[in-house]
Design an enzyme around this catalytic site. Structure first.
Site, PDB file in Angstrom:
ATOM      1  N   PRO A  73     102.762  43.234  25.975  1.00  0.00           N
ATOM      2  CG  PRO A  73     101.857  45.036  24.834  1.00  0.00           C
ATOM      3  CD  PRO A  73     103.127  44.735  25.449  1.00  0.00           C
ATOM      4  CD  GLU A 120     106.237  51.962  18.731  1.00  0.00           C
ATOM      5  OE1 GLU A 120     105.215  50.916  18.506  1.00  0.00           O
ATOM      6  OE2 GLU A 120     105.673  53.094  19.234  1.00  0.00           O
ATOM      7  NE  ARG A 174      94.599  41.772  47.410  1.00  0.00           N
ATOM      8  CZ  ARG A 174      94.208  40.753  47.415  1.00  0.00           C
ATOM      9  NH1 ARG A 174      94.508  39.671  46.855  1.00  0.00           N
ATOM     10  NH2 ARG A 174      93.113  40.510  47.902  1.00  0.00           N
ATOM     11  CG  ASP A 214      92.139  37.121  47.431  1.00  0.00           C
ATOM     12  OD1 ASP A 214      91.293  38.232  47.719  1.00  0.00           O
ATOM     13  OD2 ASP A 214      93.357  37.289  47.360  1.00  0.00           O
TER      14      ASP A 214
HETATM   15  C1  4G3 Z   1     106.922  46.488  25.547  1.00  0.00           C
HETATM   16  C2  4G3 Z   1     102.687  45.741  29.155  1.00  0.00           C
HETATM   17  C3  4G3 Z   1     106.418  47.539  26.399  1.00  0.00           C
HETATM   18  C4  4G3 Z   1     106.356  46.267  24.061  1.00  0.00           C
HETATM   19  C5  4G3 Z   1     103.286  46.877  28.516  1.00  0.00           C
HETATM   20  C6  4G3 Z   1     104.809  48.030  24.694  1.00  0.00           C
HETATM   21  C7  4G3 Z   1     100.684  46.342  27.872  1.00  0.00           C
HETATM   22  C8  4G3 Z   1     101.288  45.418  28.461  1.00  0.00           C
HETATM   23  C9  4G3 Z   1     105.167  48.081  25.946  1.00  0.00           C
HETATM   24  C10 4G3 Z   1     105.154  47.032  23.875  1.00  0.00           C
HETATM   25  C11 4G3 Z   1     102.464  47.661  27.794  1.00  0.00           C
HETATM   26  C12 4G3 Z   1     100.506  44.550  29.117  1.00  0.00           C
HETATM   27  C13 4G3 Z   1     104.464  49.196  26.900  1.00  0.00           C
HETATM   28  N1  4G3 Z   1     101.314  47.703  27.458  1.00  0.00           N
HETATM   29  N2  4G3 Z   1      99.547  43.978  28.548  1.00  0.00           N
HETATM   30  N3  4G3 Z   1     103.319  48.900  27.063  1.00  0.00           N
HETATM   31  O1  4G3 Z   1     101.138  43.839  30.107  1.00  0.00           O
HETATM   32  O2  4G3 Z   1     104.768  47.165  22.584  1.00  0.00           O
END
Ligand code: 4G3
Length: 246
Positions: A89, A116, A154, A169
């Site tokens: 994230p 985490e 794709r 697309d």
């Molecule tokens: C790393 C990606 C990985 C840190 C992974 C959580 C959302 C996304 C994760 C963390 C994820 C995204 C695993 N959640 N929005 N979870 O791309 O806090």
């Protein structure tokens, strides 16, 4: 193209990549997806891949060494160098433009975190890019990796048949897609817009463009703000805006 995925859930990623258009791309030899499980590279008796965070707090953090050894094994599985992308994230937001750029590469490695996240030192040394598929949190990076693999897969030359052409697309021209209709022409839920059954191909093209512009204006004005519209597009959008006022 070859995509290696570092994940505690290799079956999940391999299953996702085996279905539909992307599965067919693999069968056609256009794409190769291989998953690597860091647990296979854990050396202690419990095959630990995570530990409690320094500084305290909830949750667990993924250990450096099982991930690093899995990465080393994945890199050694092919001769071409590969950028390593961490899905989180905290990453830069994925766009269709970025997907198209990734799709040109010969190879990439996707790193999926659980808990985490991953010890920051591994990321500093081994991750080239950090990508987010959107502003929400998943329980692991696997779904984000599956999204990326699908979007990239794709676009591989020959993955889509003519009818599915990537040229049509959404986002390929910065706009949302127009609405689509199929049989029956008359239905209790309403008729099909008459222009689509008129046989007037220029009028159909104009109508679709107008709908794409109008929907983008209504739903995603920030996308429209990024575009410099031509004369004809300006005219079509104004027409749409006048139509919606009635
Ligand atoms: C790393 C990606 C990985 C840190 C992974 C959580 C959302 C996304 C994760 C963390 C994820 C995204 C695993 N959640 N929005 N979870 O791309 O806090």
């Amino acid at each position: 193209m070859r995509i290696d995925v570092i994940t505690l859930f290799p079956e999940f990623v391999e299953t996702c990549a085996g279905i539909g258009v992307v599965g067919r791309a693999q069968e056609r030899g256009l794409l190769q997806v291989q998953a690597w499980n860091p647990r296979d590279y854990a050396t202690d008796a419990y095959r630990r891949v995570d530990e409690r965070p320094f500084g305290g707090g909830p949750g667990m953090v993924m250990l450096i060494d099982p991930l690093r050894d899995a990465l080393v094994a994945a890199r050694a599985a092919a001769t071409e160098p590969a950028k390593t992308i961490y899905l989180s994230p905290q990453g830069t937001r994925l766009t269709q433009e970025k997907v198209a750029e990734f799709a040109q590469r010969d190879r990439m490695i996707l790193l999926c975190g659980r808990y985490e996240g991953v010890d920051e030192r591994l990321l500093e040394h081994e991750a080239d890019e950090e990508i987010s598929i959107g502003d929400y949190v998943l329980s692991g990076g696997e779904l984000a990796a599956a999204v990326l693999i699908d979007a990239i897969g794709r676009l591989q030359e020959g993955a889509l048949n003519d009818a599915q052409s990537a040229q049509q697309d959404s986002f390929s021209d910065g706009l949302l897609d127009c609405p689509h209709y199929t049989r029956p022409e008359q239905h209790a839920l309403g008729p099909v817009p008459t222009v689509l059954t008129s046989g007037d191909h220029a009028a159909i093209r104009r109508w679709r463009r107008k709908q794409a512009l109008g929907r983008t204006w209504l739903r995603r004005p920030e996308l429209l703000a990024q575009l410099k519209l031509g004369k004809e597009d300006e005219k079509l959008l104004i027409e749409f805006q006048q139509d919606t006022k009635i």
